[in-house]
Write a protein that holds these residues in place. Structure first.
Motif, PDB file in Angstrom:
ATOM      1  N   TRP A   1       0.915  -1.088   0.152  1.00 41.52           N
ATOM      2  CA  TRP A   1      -0.194   0.020  -0.090  1.00 41.52           C
ATOM      3  C   TRP A   1       0.949   1.200   0.058  1.00 41.52           C
ATOM      4  O   TRP A   1       0.453   2.476  -0.501  1.00 41.52           O
ATOM      5  CB  TRP A   1      -0.624  -0.406   0.798  1.00 41.52           C
TER       6      TRP A   1
ATOM      7  N   GLN B   1       0.342   5.217  -1.735  1.00 39.74           N
ATOM      8  CA  GLN B   1       0.441   6.279  -1.380  1.00 39.74           C
ATOM      9  C   GLN B   1       1.478   7.199  -1.827  1.00 39.74           C
ATOM     10  O   GLN B   1       0.795   8.286  -2.509  1.00 39.74           O
ATOM     11  CB  GLN B   1       0.548   6.154   0.369  1.00 39.74           C
TER      12      GLN B   1
ATOM     13  N   SER C   1     -12.166  -1.255   0.054  1.00 37.63           N
ATOM     14  CA  SER C   1     -12.723  -0.259   1.130  1.00 37.63           C
ATOM     15  C   SER C   1     -10.707   0.397   1.584  1.00 37.63           C
ATOM     16  O   SER C   1     -10.639   1.561   1.647  1.00 37.63           O
ATOM     17  CB  SER C   1     -13.138  -0.436   2.155  1.00 37.63           C
ATOM     18  N   GLU C   2     -10.212  -0.386   1.470  1.00 39.27           N
ATOM     19  CA  GLU C   2      -8.543   0.411   1.114  1.00 39.27           C
ATOM     20  C   GLU C   2      -8.327   1.009   0.081  1.00 39.27           C
ATOM     21  O   GLU C   2      -7.241   1.798  -0.057  1.00 39.27           O
ATOM     22  CB  GLU C   2      -7.595  -0.974   1.484  1.00 39.27           C
TER      23      GLU C   2
ATOM     24  N   ILE D   1     -10.228   2.640  -1.286  1.00 39.12           N
ATOM     25  CA  ILE D   1     -10.999   3.954  -1.504  1.00 39.12           C
ATOM     26  C   ILE D   1     -10.342   5.144  -0.578  1.00 39.12           C
ATOM     27  O   ILE D   1      -9.755   6.336  -0.929  1.00 39.12           O
ATOM     28  CB  ILE D   1     -11.605   3.612  -1.016  1.00 39.12           C
ATOM     29  N   ARG D   2      -9.773   4.792   0.426  1.00 37.27           N
ATOM     30  CA  ARG D   2      -8.917   5.155   1.718  1.00 37.27           C
ATOM     31  C   ARG D   2      -8.021   6.064   1.018  1.00 37.27           C
ATOM     32  O   ARG D   2      -7.327   6.361   1.862  1.00 37.27           O
ATOM     33  CB  ARG D   2      -9.107   4.326   2.714  1.00 37.27           C
ATOM     34  N   ARG D   3      -7.413   5.331   0.199  1.00 40.72           N
ATOM     35  CA  ARG D   3      -5.908   6.120   0.143  1.00 40.72           C
ATOM     36  C   ARG D   3      -5.856   6.979  -1.153  1.00 40.72           C
ATOM     37  O   ARG D   3      -5.334   7.385  -1.769  1.00 40.72           O
ATOM     38  CB  ARG D   3      -5.044   4.640  -0.478  1.00 40.72           C
ATOM     39  N   GLU D   4      -7.143   7.049  -1.506  1.00 36.51           N
ATOM     40  CA  GLU D   4      -7.453   7.789  -2.906  1.00 36.51           C
ATOM     41  C   GLU D   4      -7.392   9.692  -2.626  1.00 36.51           C
ATOM     42  O   GLU D   4      -7.071   9.775  -1.513  1.00 36.51           O
ATOM     43  CB  GLU D   4      -8.863   7.966  -3.120  1.00 36.51           C
TER      44      GLU D   4
ATOM     45  N   TYR E   1     -15.589   2.992  -6.984  1.00 40.79           N
ATOM     46  CA  TYR E   1     -17.434   2.753  -6.166  1.00 40.79           C
ATOM     47  C   TYR E   1     -18.174   1.977  -7.217  1.00 40.79           C
ATOM     48  O   TYR E   1     -19.481   1.309  -6.159  1.00 40.79           O
ATOM     49  CB  TYR E   1     -17.581   4.613  -6.323  1.00 40.79           C
TER      50      TYR E   1
END
Length: 324
Positions: free
Chosen positions: A37, A41, A81-82, A84-87, A98
């Motif tokens: 990840w 990022q 979800s991971e 999306i969290r890093r967008e 989505y």
């Protein structure tokens, strides 16, 4: 200019390696925390673009393999979800990300899911496995680490299987055997187990991966009870190579296995390989002692194996070759 081009090419190679890591780990349902990840990022911060996330999505949730053999609903939901969290907040939202999440948010959880293990030739071994590690009174409905290690060892030592009749003891869901059938050119492969539910799942997985009795190699699935299997039955199978993975986990089971191995070595000249994750040193030590008492010697097969599948490589895994 040449230096700039070299940097760009290196970055492209690195990107491809990271994308492959995501794909291999996603289809094998590796722990999400083990995925790279941090690279995602940094790419977002550097390029201010979701292009790399879009490419990850194409290699995972939107890949045809996921449509045909999807990992569990829960795993896909957490994975998306991971992402999306890093967008990045200053990037345009990625609609397909989505949309993919919307598909799994309302999907029903099941007790089974597919895990797919990517082979060096680009093909995949896809297995229907139980989500629970122990279910229906058996541990044989999931893939264990020693099976993955033995499959990697087989890919590095194809000559042990090429043109031979191979018998696998305790085949479970079939990862090692299917890998050998797809990559090592055995003449015939005999999958075996004694648990009825495991045999049913094994049959489904063998079929899903395109292996048949009339194919090349010819495959069969045998119910083989270690306590009652006769020398006549073993001679009928006629194995040149015998393998087993993660079958030494219980002292009583180990005793039955040693008796069966004695029969195999007595009635054939088969090459016998046993691969174990040593979870309980006492149990594994007892197995080796029983081998010794039965007049069976062993050699530990050392040396590195190619890293093909994702699993915990800190586990104590030992591969031994048996001799009479």
């Amino acid at each position: 200019m040449a230096h700039t081009k070299e940097i760009r090419e290196k970055r492209t190679v690195k990107d491809e390696d990271i994308l492959k890591d995501f794909q291999v780990s996603f289809f094998a349902m590796s722990r999400l925390a083990s995925l790279p990840w941090t690279f995602v990022q940094k790419d977002l911060e550097r390029n201010k673009s979701t292009a790399f996330i879009s490419e990850i999505l194409k290699r995972t949730c939107l890949h045809p393999l996921c449509q045909n053999f999807p990992p569990s609903v829960k795993y896909r939901r957490l994975f998306l979800s991971e992402l999306i969290r890093r967008e990045a907040a200053d990037c345009d939202p990625l609609d397909e990300l989505y949309d993919a999440l919307a598909e799994v948010v309302g999907a029903e959880e099941t007790t089974e899911c597919y895990k797919s293990y990517l082979l060096p030739n680009g093909e995949a071994v896809s297995l229907l496995e139980n989500i629970a590690l122990i279910s229906e009174g058996t541990t044989g409905l999931v893939t264990w680490e020693a099976a993955l290690y033995l499959a990697e060892w087989a890919l590095d030592h194809k000559q042990v299987f090429s043109g031979r009749t191979v018998l696998e003891l305790g085949s479970g869901v079939g990862l090692t055997g299917i890998t050998i059938c797809r990559s090592c050119s055995p003449n015939r492969f005999v999958f075996s187990d004694c648990h009825s539910r495991v045999l049913q799942k094994l049959g489904d997985n063998v079929h899903v991966n395109g292996l048949t009795e009339q194919g090349s190699p010819a495959v069969s699935i045998e119910e083989l009870d270690w306590t009652t299997a006769s020398e006549e039955k073993l001679k009928e199978i006629g194995a040149d190579t015998v393998i087993a993975a993660d079958v030494v986990y219980d002292p009583e089971v180990a005793g039955s296995l040693v008796k069966l191995l004695s029969k195999i070595l007595r009635c054939s000249s088969a090459e016998v390989l046993i691969c174990s994750t040593v979870r309980n040193p006492d149990t594994y030590g007892s197995f080796k002692k029983q081998l010794e008492n039965a007049g069976i010697s062993h050699q530990v097969m050392t040396g590195p194996v190619s890293h093909v599948f994702p699993y915990n490589r800190n586990s104590a895994i030992e591969l031994i070759k048996l001799f009479r």
